[in-house]
Design an enzyme around this catalytic site. Sequence first.
Site, PDB file in Angstrom:
ATOM      1  N   ARG A  17       4.009 -12.754  10.160  1.00  0.00           N
ATOM      2  CA  ARG A  17       4.807 -11.577   9.813  1.00  0.00           C
ATOM      3  C   ARG A  17       6.115 -11.573  10.580  1.00  0.00           C
ATOM      4  O   ARG A  17       6.291 -12.275  11.573  1.00  0.00           O
ATOM      5  CB  ARG A  17       4.050 -10.267  10.005  1.00  0.00           C
ATOM      6  CG  ARG A  17       3.270 -10.066  11.261  1.00  0.00           C
ATOM      7  CD  ARG A  17       2.718  -8.624  11.322  1.00  0.00           C
ATOM      8  NE  ARG A  17       1.895  -8.265  10.183  1.00  0.00           N
ATOM      9  CZ  ARG A  17       1.952  -7.091   9.524  1.00  0.00           C
ATOM     10  NH1 ARG A  17       2.787  -6.173   9.880  1.00  0.00           N
ATOM     11  NH2 ARG A  17       1.151  -6.862   8.534  1.00  0.00           N
ATOM     12  N   LYS A  77       3.649   0.518   9.880  1.00  0.00           N
ATOM     13  CA  LYS A  77       3.836   1.771   9.147  1.00  0.00           C
ATOM     14  C   LYS A  77       3.252   2.965   9.893  1.00  0.00           C
ATOM     15  O   LYS A  77       3.796   4.053   9.839  1.00  0.00           O
ATOM     16  CB  LYS A  77       3.220   1.656   7.749  1.00  0.00           C
ATOM     17  CG  LYS A  77       4.245   1.187   6.727  1.00  0.00           C
ATOM     18  CD  LYS A  77       3.691   1.254   5.334  1.00  0.00           C
ATOM     19  CE  LYS A  77       2.840   0.042   5.058  1.00  0.00           C
ATOM     20  NZ  LYS A  77       2.251   0.012   3.735  1.00  0.00           N
ATOM     21  N   GLU A 131       0.874  -1.165   0.000  1.00  0.00           N
ATOM     22  CA  GLU A 131       0.000   0.000   0.000  1.00  0.00           C
ATOM     23  C   GLU A 131       0.917   1.222   0.000  1.00  0.00           C
ATOM     24  O   GLU A 131       1.798   1.306   0.856  1.00  0.00           O
ATOM     25  CB  GLU A 131      -0.854  -0.059   1.275  1.00  0.00           C
ATOM     26  CG  GLU A 131      -2.012   0.881   1.287  1.00  0.00           C
ATOM     27  CD  GLU A 131      -2.808   0.797   2.589  1.00  0.00           C
ATOM     28  OE1 GLU A 131      -3.443   1.780   2.928  1.00  0.00           O
ATOM     29  OE2 GLU A 131      -2.764  -0.261   3.270  1.00  0.00           O
TER      30      GLU A 131
END
Length: 569
Positions: free
Chosen positions: A269, A279, A43
Amino acid sequence: MKIPMSEDVPPTGERARDFIRDVVRDDLGAGRVETVVTRFPPEPNGYLHIGHAKSMCLNFGVAREFGGRCHLRFDDTNPAKEEHEYIDAIQEDVRWLGFDWGEHLYFASDYFEQLYGWAEHLISAGKAFVDDHSAAEIRAYRGTLTEPGRDSPYRERPVDENLDLFRRMRAGEFEDGRRVLRAKIDMASGNINLRDPVLYRILHASHPRSGDGWCLYPTYDFAHGQSDAIEGVTHSLCTLEFEDHRPLYNWLADNLPLPSRPRQYEFSRLNMTHTVLSKRRLVQLVEDGHVAGWDDPRMPTLSGLRRRGYPAAAIRDFVGRVGITKSDNVVEVALLEHCARELLNKTAPRRLAVLRPLKVVIENYPEGESEELDAINNPEDAAAGTRKVPFSRELYVERDDFMEDPPRKFFRLAPGREVRLRYAYFITCRDVVKNDAGEVIELRCTYDPATQGGNAPDGRKVKATLHWVSAAHAVTAEVRLYDHLFERPDPGAGGDILDGLNGESLTRLDECRLEPALSDLGPGEPVQFERQGYFCLDPDASADRPVFNRTVALRDTWARIQAKERPKA
Ligand code: ATP
Ligand code: MG
């Protein structure tokens, strides 16, 4: 199509065995899939970090190992947070890490028209409806993990009315949040993602690519799987938090006339000690000025690690060692440092640099004279050869390498003591010069000319070898030393992560003295300052003022952790 790759990729691939590669191997073997197609779907709302490196090594790695291809797809469905800067930076970072998407660069926003068409398809089939409920009402009706949700009163709207309203939503007749489009699935489902999930929301916002063409944007769930299908992705690899979304991913695929049928697989992850990899948190660090930018060498971003001197191959090696599993865990940041050290040890030329200089005058060395001594460039690599280092009467040594009143185990320089200067001579400290404040500012020493090269013909030994730089020939530089940005191994534990920021994560030393060969170093080239660690030039450097970043110190905390964990023999 074979994905071109640089040759030095460590075996994150061929030798790796994990459940995802097993699935791909089986699918190819059974003929369920002809060509494996994966995608890396960032993204564009921030820079890539080392967690993304795990996803890239998997997606691009699987494609390469099984002769398929990997797409780079920007998941740009949320206009509010996205910027061109991120799109450019992400591409640069993917390339730097060693991956190439060839001609397969895609943007989810390019699929907006197709996605819209599929939304109308669902409405026409009676499988989606326009809901007038507000976000708060939707939440209140959704139920909880233990209680079923309730149907929205708008759920049974006739198809024609739904189509009409949805088209007017697209035409911009309604303000943000006034209506949404929802799939009609099951408000009593045990999986909350299936309780009539939102597919479209109204947002009067300009998009970096589609401009003002849309005021209606698809949600992640509606855009992602359908983008996979448009591109012919076979294995859609994502992180574990999307496991509960998989039934919705499949429901949409079952109910839309998609051109292909992708499957989603989830893996855990990457989490790392002393590091945040969200982020949202990283944006906060940048925007609130806790770091100098996305590429601050203390950041876990790929641009930060690159600026700090981490080779891309060390990051790929790290990711390969971590492996792909389904269990959540936290990896020691020391393992990443270890991977960098191991690689740099083989490749980085050695140089002499004094970070905290203390002047040494060799009283019996002739004034105004100097000589060139041979120094080995890399003991790990004979082909790296030797270079000349200038030696003269006035030198600098490391302040820490002298103690006026040394404790028992301190073997370096002290009054009356003899030590070796690397590649040069034995010297003996004869006298100490102090300033008015009583601080040592200079050592008066003598050298033994018979020990040239660093060995005594009479066989006498010294217990320490020091690095040094000739004062008259030295280049003055700034050196930046780094420590973890967060003091706690788990920055998220115990309240506000900002409270755990390490106030000493950056040390700037601006009077460092380097041997002259260091003025020839190019940007991005790694170098070892003997006894100090691995360094590289920072872009802040100017022609007359080099600035170096320490990538990692020499001491290997990872090796120590492993030694501690090994049972004693
Ligand atoms: P963040 O939580 O930091 O905002 P994200 O998942 O929203 O990350 P995306 O840009 O959507 O960031 O991520 C692109 C891809 O990288 C996704 O497939 C995502 O699952 C993967 N990814 C993101 N963070 C990690 C991580 N820490 N470890 C492994 N993969 C990750
Ligand atoms: Mg995301």
